[in-house]
Design a protein around this motif. Structure first.
Motif, PDB file in Angstrom:
ATOM      1  N   CYS A   1       0.755  -1.292   0.099  1.00  0.00           N
ATOM      2  CA  CYS A   1       0.140  -0.018   0.026  1.00  0.00           C
ATOM      3  C   CYS A   1       0.896   1.309   0.044  1.00  0.00           C
ATOM      4  O   CYS A   1       1.849   1.286   0.532  1.00  0.00           O
TER       5      CYS A   1
ATOM      6  N   VAL B   1      -5.609  -4.504  -8.089  1.00  0.00           N
ATOM      7  CA  VAL B   1      -5.190  -3.103  -7.855  1.00  0.00           C
ATOM      8  C   VAL B   1      -6.337  -2.356  -7.498  1.00  0.00           C
ATOM      9  O   VAL B   1      -7.360  -2.451  -7.953  1.00  0.00           O
TER      10      VAL B   1
ATOM     11  N   ALA C   1      -3.182   0.104  -3.575  1.00  0.00           N
ATOM     12  CA  ALA C   1      -2.994  -0.987  -2.948  1.00  0.00           C
ATOM     13  C   ALA C   1      -2.929  -1.878  -4.089  1.00  0.00           C
ATOM     14  O   ALA C   1      -3.927  -1.909  -4.804  1.00  0.00           O
ATOM     15  N   THR C   2      -1.985  -2.649  -3.936  1.00  0.00           N
ATOM     16  CA  THR C   2      -1.907  -4.080  -4.767  1.00  0.00           C
ATOM     17  C   THR C   2      -1.841  -5.316  -4.085  1.00  0.00           C
ATOM     18  O   THR C   2      -1.117  -5.465  -3.061  1.00  0.00           O
TER      19      THR C   2
ATOM     20  N   CYS D   1       3.013  -1.914  -7.049  1.00  0.00           N
ATOM     21  CA  CYS D   1       2.282  -0.674  -6.223  1.00  0.00           C
ATOM     22  C   CYS D   1       3.002   0.443  -6.678  1.00  0.00           C
ATOM     23  O   CYS D   1       2.675   1.711  -6.816  1.00  0.00           O
TER      24      CYS D   1
END
Length: 157
Positions: free
Chosen positions: A31, A77, A96-97, A109
């Protein structure tokens, strides 16, 4: 929804929990939360106003997320970007990924954030002790994006 542009604040814990709940094979979440600084280019910032073109902005953010998914298959994502008037310490953006492993989560990210800083259609105006001023793009942001093989003429390809 993986992309949102909104005036209201967001809650990091809630957003990440919802993202994680969508996929039980997630092993990593990376994140980034961007906030308004009280100082920029030597001037005190009392307020920042972010403007955008509704519809066009969301489409650009969706394109950024899709590009990340092509580069790192299997990731997910989330992009939440605020607009309107914000004060120092207010949250501006959440990227955020998620992925099975931390390497892809971290890289994707960072990619999304680098891409967003240069290619997303947002305009920032700061209120400083010397009056209002528009925030210009930074050369360092273009350099960060270039390391991903993206330049001014080939964004989104």
């Amino acid at each position: 929804m993986p992309v949102r542009v909104q005036t209201e604040d967001f809650d990091l814990t809630t957003e990440v929990a919802q993202l994680r709940a969508a996929n039980p094979s997630i092993g990593a979440v990376a994140c980034f939360v961007g906030t308004v600084r009280d100082l920029n280019d030597g001037s005190t910032v009392a307020e920042m106003e972010l403007e955008h073109y509704p519809g066009m902005t969301e489409k650009a953010l969706e394109s950024i997320a899709a590009d990340a998914r092509r580069r790192w298959p299997g990731i997910d994502v989330l992009i939440v970007h605020r607009v309107g008037r914000l004060k120092p310490l207010d949250q501006i953006v959440l990227v955020a990924t998620t992925s099975a492993h931390r390497g892809d989560a971290f890289a994707s990210c960072e990619f999304v954030m680098d891409y967003l800083k240069t290619q997303a259609p947002f305009w920032k105006k700061e209120q400083t002790e010397n009056g209002a001023r528009w925030v210009d793009a930074r050369v360092s942001d273009d350099a960060a994006l270039a390391r991903w093989g993206i330049g001014p003429g080939n964004a989104g390809e």
